[in-house]
Design a protein around this motif. Sequence first.
Motif, PDB file in Angstrom:
ATOM      1  N   SER A 121      82.711  -4.295  22.669  1.00  0.00           N
ATOM      2  CA  SER A 121      83.763  -4.058  21.673  1.00  0.00           C
ATOM      3  C   SER A 121      83.933  -5.224  20.712  1.00  0.00           C
ATOM      4  O   SER A 121      84.153  -5.023  19.504  1.00  0.00           O
ATOM      5  CB  SER A 121      85.090  -3.767  22.378  1.00  0.00           C
ATOM      6  OG  SER A 121      85.014  -2.581  23.130  1.00  0.00           O
TER       7      SER A 121
ATOM      8  N   GLN B 277      81.112  -5.103  18.231  1.00  0.00           N
ATOM      9  CA  GLN B 277      81.286  -3.980  17.319  1.00  0.00           C
ATOM     10  C   GLN B 277      82.368  -4.273  16.288  1.00  0.00           C
ATOM     11  O   GLN B 277      82.218  -3.935  15.109  1.00  0.00           O
ATOM     12  CB  GLN B 277      81.632  -2.718  18.124  1.00  0.00           C
ATOM     13  CG  GLN B 277      80.493  -2.215  18.997  1.00  0.00           C
ATOM     14  CD  GLN B 277      80.922  -1.094  19.927  1.00  0.00           C
ATOM     15  OE1 GLN B 277      82.111  -0.816  20.096  1.00  0.00           O
ATOM     16  NE2 GLN B 277      79.957  -0.438  20.571  1.00  0.00           N
ATOM     17  N   GLU B 278      83.455  -4.909  16.732  1.00  0.00           N
ATOM     18  CA  GLU B 278      84.525  -5.251  15.804  1.00  0.00           C
ATOM     19  C   GLU B 278      84.077  -6.283  14.783  1.00  0.00           C
ATOM     20  O   GLU B 278      84.487  -6.234  13.616  1.00  0.00           O
ATOM     21  CB  GLU B 278      85.739  -5.775  16.581  1.00  0.00           C
ATOM     22  CG  GLU B 278      86.946  -6.071  15.688  1.00  0.00           C
ATOM     23  CD  GLU B 278      88.144  -6.573  16.470  1.00  0.00           C
ATOM     24  OE1 GLU B 278      89.094  -7.045  15.832  1.00  0.00           O
ATOM     25  OE2 GLU B 278      88.115  -6.493  17.717  1.00  0.00           O
TER      26      GLU B 278
ATOM     27  N   THR C   5      82.487  -4.952  11.685  1.00  0.00           N
ATOM     28  CA  THR C   5      83.386  -4.246  10.762  1.00  0.00           C
ATOM     29  C   THR C   5      84.476  -5.175  10.213  1.00  0.00           C
ATOM     30  O   THR C   5      85.369  -4.721   9.508  1.00  0.00           O
ATOM     31  CB  THR C   5      84.046  -3.051  11.476  1.00  0.00           C
ATOM     32  OG1 THR C   5      84.791  -3.513  12.613  1.00  0.00           O
ATOM     33  CG2 THR C   5      82.995  -2.057  11.932  1.00  0.00           C
TER      34      THR C   5
END
Length: 311
Positions: free
Chosen positions: A70, A73-74, A77
């Motif tokens: 996570s 992935q963050e 973005t």
Amino acid sequence: MKSSTELSKKTTPIQTHKSKRSNETLTGWLFASPWVIGLLLFFAYPLLSSIYYSFTDYSIFQAGEFIGLSNYQELFTDELFWISIGNTIYFALLFVPLSIIFGVALAMVLNMKIKGMSVYRTIFFLPTLVPHVALAILWIWLLNPEFGLINAALGTIGIDGPPWLGSTFWSKPSLILMSLWGMGQAVIIYLAGLGDISQEYYEAADVDGASFLQKTFKITLPLLTPVIFFNLVMGFIGAFQQFTLPYTMTDGSGSPADSLTFYVMYLYDNAFSYFRMGYASAMAWILFIIIMGLTAFVFWTSKRWVHYQGD
């Protein structure tokens, strides 16, 4: 005749030598043990822990739960994450080549056999000894758009100086200028490399009637490439870890408009301002991969342009 028991008790020279070597090894490890313990405790353990924490939402105040990818992935973005990477790459791609060009040129000047050269070398090395915080405060005053010394000097020749640190366009070039001012350490390394080049090459070139430029590009620079290679690698590593100067000049804000938000600054903010240690650990490992990949690429290309004396 001596009994077999007495003969078995006698030690051979080989056994004595092995016993002595064993004692020396044990003594060596005892002397090295403080360093080994420090390495394991303050480097190996935090390194391995950061791998695990990068997959958690760990913070200083609470134990983190495992969240898998996570954090990574963050990151992809996160707009500020990409801005910080862009700023860092911009700085590295401009500062490192310029530091090599000016460093080699300055080292060649300081390598000239003239009276008082040791004084000049000391003067050019002194900025390296100035603490980065003091250096940042000094350059904030020098680059002040209203009463700064640099814009005042430009005004005397009819040039309207830029806003420097107040402009998103000029902020990073300003930082590059500051960093170039403190490259005395690299110049010393170049000087050592120049001193290692055998004078026989230059004597042979003089016999052949070579000019200064021919000797520079055919002898000096090729034989200085091992030193340039070292400073290139260290320069990229240092550039991607740029922190103190921009953080001090902007009070950690990265202003104007995040143009001075560098990767390690954003990592530091996540770790110690937002207390997102897991997120910061993920950033640290991405930085590690970038630096290792870039270093491997430089090592791979070095086979084509690095030349050693005697090869």
